[in-house]
Structure formats: structure tokens, C-alpha cells
Design a protein around this motif. Sequence first.
Motif, PDB file in Angstrom:
ATOM      1  N   THR A 138      24.960  -4.117  -5.472  1.00 45.61           N
ATOM      2  CA  THR A 138      25.457  -5.488  -5.458  1.00 45.61           C
ATOM      3  C   THR A 138      25.561  -6.064  -6.872  1.00 45.61           C
ATOM      4  O   THR A 138      26.300  -7.023  -7.093  1.00 45.61           O
ATOM      5  CB  THR A 138      24.522  -6.409  -4.634  1.00 45.61           C
ATOM      6  N   GLY A 139      24.817  -5.495  -7.807  1.00 40.54           N
ATOM      7  CA  GLY A 139      24.846  -6.001  -9.180  1.00 40.54           C
ATOM      8  C   GLY A 139      24.086  -7.311  -9.357  1.00 40.54           C
ATOM      9  O   GLY A 139      24.243  -8.001 -10.359  1.00 40.54           O
ATOM     10  N   LEU A 140      23.241  -7.645  -8.369  1.00 43.09           N
ATOM     11  CA  LEU A 140      22.484  -8.904  -8.487  1.00 43.09           C
ATOM     12  C   LEU A 140      21.388  -8.773  -9.545  1.00 43.09           C
ATOM     13  O   LEU A 140      20.682  -7.773  -9.594  1.00 43.09           O
ATOM     14  CB  LEU A 140      21.858  -9.275  -7.126  1.00 43.09           C
ATOM     15  N   ASP A 141      21.255  -9.799 -10.359  1.00 44.14           N
ATOM     16  CA  ASP A 141      20.150  -9.885 -11.315  1.00 44.14           C
ATOM     17  C   ASP A 141      18.844  -9.909 -10.509  1.00 44.14           C
ATOM     18  O   ASP A 141      18.643 -10.816  -9.701  1.00 44.14           O
ATOM     19  CB  ASP A 141      20.342 -11.180 -12.113  1.00 44.14           C
ATOM     20  N   PRO A 142      17.949  -8.929 -10.709  1.00 38.65           N
ATOM     21  CA  PRO A 142      16.717  -8.863  -9.910  1.00 38.65           C
ATOM     22  C   PRO A 142      15.899 -10.149 -10.002  1.00 38.65           C
ATOM     23  O   PRO A 142      15.195 -10.504  -9.059  1.00 38.65           O
ATOM     24  CB  PRO A 142      15.942  -7.694 -10.525  1.00 38.65           C
ATOM     25  N   GLY A 143      16.022 -10.865 -11.102  1.00 36.26           N
ATOM     26  CA  GLY A 143      15.291 -12.115 -11.273  1.00 36.26           C
ATOM     27  C   GLY A 143      15.733 -13.201 -10.312  1.00 36.26           C
ATOM     28  O   GLY A 143      15.057 -14.207 -10.143  1.00 36.26           O
ATOM     29  N   LEU A 144      16.866 -12.985  -9.653  1.00 38.61           N
ATOM     30  CA  LEU A 144      17.340 -13.962  -8.676  1.00 38.61           C
ATOM     31  C   LEU A 144      16.907 -13.614  -7.253  1.00 38.61           C
ATOM     32  O   LEU A 144      17.201 -14.343  -6.315  1.00 38.61           O
ATOM     33  CB  LEU A 144      18.871 -14.082  -8.723  1.00 38.61           C
ATOM     34  N   LEU A 145      16.210 -12.487  -7.123  1.00 38.36           N
ATOM     35  CA  LEU A 145      15.766 -12.098  -5.784  1.00 38.36           C
ATOM     36  C   LEU A 145      14.281 -12.386  -5.610  1.00 38.36           C
ATOM     37  O   LEU A 145      13.465 -12.098  -6.479  1.00 38.36           O
ATOM     38  CB  LEU A 145      16.030 -10.599  -5.544  1.00 38.36           C
ATOM     39  N   GLU A 146      13.961 -12.983  -4.465  1.00 35.00           N
ATOM     40  CA  GLU A 146      12.563 -13.213  -4.131  1.00 35.00           C
ATOM     41  C   GLU A 146      12.302 -12.622  -2.745  1.00 35.00           C
ATOM     42  O   GLU A 146      13.036 -12.898  -1.806  1.00 35.00           O
ATOM     43  CB  GLU A 146      12.282 -14.721  -4.116  1.00 35.00           C
ATOM     44  N   LEU A 147      11.267 -11.814  -2.640  1.00 34.73           N
ATOM     45  CA  LEU A 147      10.918 -11.251  -1.337  1.00 34.73           C
ATOM     46  C   LEU A 147       9.770 -12.065  -0.748  1.00 34.73           C
ATOM     47  O   LEU A 147       8.793 -12.347  -1.436  1.00 34.73           O
ATOM     48  CB  LEU A 147      10.517  -9.784  -1.475  1.00 34.73           C
ATOM     49  N   GLU A 148       9.916 -12.446   0.523  1.00 31.17           N
ATOM     50  CA  GLU A 148       8.870 -13.207   1.200  1.00 31.17           C
ATOM     51  C   GLU A 148       8.054 -12.277   2.076  1.00 31.17           C
ATOM     52  O   GLU A 148       8.568 -11.674   3.018  1.00 31.17           O
ATOM     53  CB  GLU A 148       9.496 -14.334   2.039  1.00 31.17           C
ATOM     54  N   LEU A 149       6.779 -12.184   1.754  1.00 26.37           N
ATOM     55  CA  LEU A 149       5.883 -11.308   2.494  1.00 26.37           C
ATOM     56  C   LEU A 149       4.787 -12.138   3.145  1.00 26.37           C
ATOM     57  O   LEU A 149       4.243 -13.043   2.512  1.00 26.37           O
ATOM     58  CB  LEU A 149       5.235 -10.296   1.543  1.00 26.37           C
ATOM     59  N   THR A 150       4.477 -11.825   4.384  1.00 23.44           N
ATOM     60  CA  THR A 150       3.374 -12.528   5.033  1.00 23.44           C
ATOM     61  C   THR A 150       2.093 -11.722   4.824  1.00 23.44           C
ATOM     62  O   THR A 150       2.124 -10.592   4.365  1.00 23.44           O
ATOM     63  CB  THR A 150       3.610 -12.667   6.550  1.00 23.44           C
ATOM     64  N   GLU A 151       1.009 -12.353   5.219  1.00 25.49           N
ATOM     65  CA  GLU A 151      -0.276 -11.677   5.159  1.00 25.49           C
ATOM     66  C   GLU A 151      -0.235 -10.376   5.976  1.00 25.49           C
ATOM     67  O   GLU A 151      -0.783  -9.356   5.581  1.00 25.49           O
ATOM     68  CB  GLU A 151      -1.308 -12.632   5.767  1.00 25.49           C
ATOM     69  N   ARG A 152       0.442 -10.455   7.112  1.00 26.81           N
ATOM     70  CA  ARG A 152       0.588  -9.297   7.980  1.00 26.81           C
ATOM     71  C   ARG A 152       1.298  -8.158   7.240  1.00 26.81           C
ATOM     72  O   ARG A 152       0.946  -6.995   7.365  1.00 26.81           O
ATOM     73  CB  ARG A 152       1.420  -9.717   9.212  1.00 26.81           C
ATOM     74  N   THR A 153       2.304  -8.515   6.457  1.00 22.98           N
ATOM     75  CA  THR A 153       3.041  -7.505   5.701  1.00 22.98           C
ATOM     76  C   THR A 153       2.148  -6.886   4.632  1.00 22.98           C
ATOM     77  O   THR A 153       2.098  -5.664   4.471  1.00 22.98           O
ATOM     78  CB  THR A 153       4.291  -8.122   5.040  1.00 22.98           C
ATOM     79  N   MET A 154       1.412  -7.733   3.936  1.00 23.40           N
ATOM     80  CA  MET A 154       0.506  -7.249   2.885  1.00 23.40           C
ATOM     81  C   MET A 154      -0.525  -6.287   3.469  1.00 23.40           C
ATOM     82  O   MET A 154      -0.826  -5.259   2.903  1.00 23.40           O
ATOM     83  CB  MET A 154      -0.262  -8.425   2.267  1.00 23.40           C
ATOM     84  N   MET A 155      -1.033  -6.681   4.637  1.00 22.79           N
ATOM     85  CA  MET A 155      -2.065  -5.893   5.285  1.00 22.79           C
ATOM     86  C   MET A 155      -1.537  -4.525   5.690  1.00 22.79           C
ATOM     87  O   MET A 155      -2.246  -3.537   5.621  1.00 22.79           O
ATOM     88  CB  MET A 155      -2.527  -6.643   6.535  1.00 22.79           C
ATOM     89  N   SER A 156      -0.276  -4.499   6.097  1.00 22.55           N
ATOM     90  CA  SER A 156       0.305  -3.263   6.627  1.00 22.55           C
ATOM     91  C   SER A 156       0.450  -2.190   5.547  1.00 22.55           C
ATOM     92  O   SER A 156       0.538  -1.014   5.831  1.00 22.55           O
ATOM     93  CB  SER A 156       1.681  -3.549   7.229  1.00 22.55           C
ATOM     94  N   GLY A 157       0.482  -2.612   4.298  1.00 21.26           N
ATOM     95  CA  GLY A 157       0.692  -1.655   3.216  1.00 21.26           C
ATOM     96  C   GLY A 157      -0.544  -0.846   2.862  1.00 21.26           C
ATOM     97  O   GLY A 157      -0.463   0.128   2.111  1.00 21.26           O
ATOM     98  N   GLY A 158      -1.709  -1.257   3.395  1.00 18.36           N
ATOM     99  CA  GLY A 158      -2.939  -0.519   3.143  1.00 18.36           C
ATOM    100  C   GLY A 158      -3.268  -0.426   1.668  1.00 18.36           C
ATOM    101  O   GLY A 158      -2.970  -1.341   0.896  1.00 18.36           O
ATOM    102  N   ASP A 159      -3.883   0.688   1.277  1.00 17.48           N
ATOM    103  CA  ASP A 159      -4.339   0.867  -0.105  1.00 17.48           C
ATOM    104  C   ASP A 159      -3.196   0.834  -1.107  1.00 17.48           C
ATOM    105  O   ASP A 159      -3.392   0.494  -2.267  1.00 17.48           O
ATOM    106  CB  ASP A 159      -5.069   2.214  -0.248  1.00 17.48           C
ATOM    107  N   GLY A 160      -2.019   1.236  -0.647  1.00 17.13           N
ATOM    108  CA  GLY A 160      -0.900   1.329  -1.584  1.00 17.13           C
ATOM    109  C   GLY A 160      -0.224   0.001  -1.885  1.00 17.13           C
ATOM    110  O   GLY A 160       0.673  -0.066  -2.728  1.00 17.13           O
ATOM    111  N   THR A 161      -0.665  -1.051  -1.201  1.00 16.92           N
ATOM    112  CA  THR A 161       0.062  -2.324  -1.310  1.00 16.92           C
ATOM    113  C   THR A 161       0.187  -2.847  -2.740  1.00 16.92           C
ATOM    114  O   THR A 161       1.276  -3.188  -3.191  1.00 16.92           O
ATOM    115  CB  THR A 161      -0.604  -3.409  -0.442  1.00 16.92           C
ATOM    116  N   ILE A 162      -0.928  -2.881  -3.439  1.00 13.60           N
ATOM    117  CA  ILE A 162      -0.902  -3.474  -4.783  1.00 13.60           C
ATOM    118  C   ILE A 162       0.030  -2.698  -5.701  1.00 13.60           C
ATOM    119  O   ILE A 162       0.829  -3.264  -6.442  1.00 13.60           O
ATOM    120  CB  ILE A 162      -2.327  -3.571  -5.372  1.00 13.60           C
ATOM    121  N   ARG A 163      -0.038  -1.365  -5.589  1.00 13.55           N
ATOM    122  CA  ARG A 163       0.828  -0.530  -6.418  1.00 13.55           C
ATOM    123  C   ARG A 163       2.302  -0.804  -6.103  1.00 13.55           C
ATOM    124  O   ARG A 163       3.130  -0.944  -6.996  1.00 13.55           O
ATOM    125  CB  ARG A 163       0.518   0.955  -6.178  1.00 13.55           C
TER     126      ARG A 163
END
Length: 277
Positions: A138-163
Amino acid sequence: VKTQGRQGYCFYAPEMSQRSAASQRIENVLRHALAHNELALQYQPMVDAQHRHIVGAEALLRLYVDGKEVFTPDQFIPVAEDTGLIVSIGTWALREACRQARTWQREGHPISISVNVSPLQFQYAGFCERLDTILNETGLDPGLLELELTERTMMSGGDGTIRLLRRIRQRGVRLSLDDFGTGYNSLSYLKHFPVDALKIDRAFVRDITHDAETAAITSAIIAMARSLNKDVIAEGVETEMQSAFLREAGCSHMQGFLFGAPMAAEKFEERLGANRG
Ligand code: C2E
Ligand code: CA
Ligand code: CA
Ligand code: CA
């Protein structure tokens, strides 16, 4: 059919099969919509709290059956998650939102675009690669994209989430913690996960002007987030009183019917035109 207790209601089976029939129907509609391009995004303005200029949009999925909205996201997203369809649907939404934001950027409106990410989509191997592909395509400037994550999403990533969160941020993409305050771990999540912003859930905003405790908690959340250098977005702002309270409490951005409901892209463009002055 078994009856139970005084109320004499039926054993659970009928209700259960009814529910699964409903979700089966939604699943069919979703598959059809994916194949026939009947999904759409609407865009809700996100304004800066001080000047009320539109600085961003949240992309929200809509599902059309014969041109009509028969199911709300609260009905069809859970089915999409249960069936795994959310991975394709979420990818579609991300690409479409980025494409739209890129178009607006080209037309002189470099607003940010916020896209919701489901747990399954986030966990799915290759999330980052897919994100890169979409940003490249798409050629979108990454700085214009924001991803919305819920607590549930964060939790689902397990140990790898922070990375994973770090990898996403390395691209310049912003992250926000959605529905903040509704889960159990909100505060510790804010400390542990590298996010840029939090979105205060509508449940708080709804009560701030008539419930002193909610008002106090909300003010405290905003103050704490600001001291951690996070942006604070209030969602579900419907009245001038709520808006005034939130602005004075230090909220940086707001979203809600007071500033505009989710709307089709063409309608949003008209609003952007008016924004320019
Ligand atoms: P959310 O991410 O918390 O989105 C905000 C919801 O609040 C939207 O509902 C929006 O229309 C509604 N809203 C905004 N301002 C106001 C207001 O002032 N008052 C009230 N009463 N409501 C307001 P919507 O569009 O029905 O979406 C519901 C949920 O479905 C979203 O909650 C999100 O969790 C999910 N969803 C929507 N689109 C997507 C998507 O593309 N991907 C994923 N994974 N989930 C999505
Ligand atoms: Ca959201
Ligand atoms: Ca939310
Ligand atoms: Ca919500």
C-alpha cells in the motif's frame, strides 16, 4: 426433554442448538462475504482533545447481506474468531484500512489509521511478515498506522508477546491498548508492554459525569498514563460534559458520537475536507 426445577425450563439442548444455528448462519454469511467482497470498513473520527481536529480514524468492520447490515460486529466477530475466519477477515481489514489511509495521505490528509487486531490474528505465525507485505503493497507510512490490541490479544501472545510488540514498533507502527480498564491486568499491562497509547473504555466515559468514583478512577488513569508518556484516547464520548471533563483531566484524544459516528469512506472524506480550514 428434561425439565429442571420449579421454572420447568427445558434441558439446555434446544437453546444450544439454536445458538449454534445462529452462529452457523453467521459463518456462512461471513464466508460468502469474504468471497464476494461484501465486507466493508467504516471510519470513525479521532480528534485531538484541544482543537477537535480530526487527527485519525478507527477502521471498523461492517458486514452486508443484500446491502443491509444484518449482524453487528459484536455478533459476527466472535463467530469469526471461533471459526478462524478472523485471520483472513482481519488481514483484509488491515490491508483495506492501510490502502484507504494512503489515499487520504496522497490527497493531503496524513491522518493516522487505527485497526483492531484479534488474538488469533496476532498469534498467527507470520503476523509481522504480513504486516510488512501490506505496508509495502500500500505504500503507507508505518507511522500513520496504529494497531489496537486488547488485553485478551496481549495475553494470547504468551511469552513471545513483548518481542512481537517490539518488532512491530521497530517498523514505526504505533500500538494502543484497547478497552483499557475492563480487564484484570490493565495496570500491569501498561507497565510491561511497550505501547504508545491507551484507549479508555466507554464504560468509564459513560459514568464520569454522574459517578464520583468513576470520575476519580478515570482521572487517575489519565494522570498515570501521561506520567508514563502514553497518549490517552477516550472512546465513546457522547456529551459536551464528558468531553470537558476528559479534556481537563488530560486526555489527548477523543472519539465518540459527539465528534462523529463510524461512517463510510466517502462521508469521512467530506469531514476531512471541512477539517482543512
Ligand atoms: P471497539 O474496538 O471498542 O470499537 C468501538 C465501538 O464503539 C464501535 O462499535 C463503535 O461504533 C462504538 N462507538 C463509538 N463511539 C461511540 C459512542 O459515542 N457511543 C456508543 N454507544 N458507541 C460508540 P462497533 O463498530 O459495533 O464495533 C464493536 C467491536 O467489534 C469493536 O469494539 C471491536 O472490538 C470489534 N471490531 C470492529 N471492527 C473490527 C475489526 O476490524 N477487527 C477486529 N478484530 N475487531 C473489530
Ligand atoms: Ca478498537
Ligand atoms: Ca475499544
Ligand atoms: Ca469495546
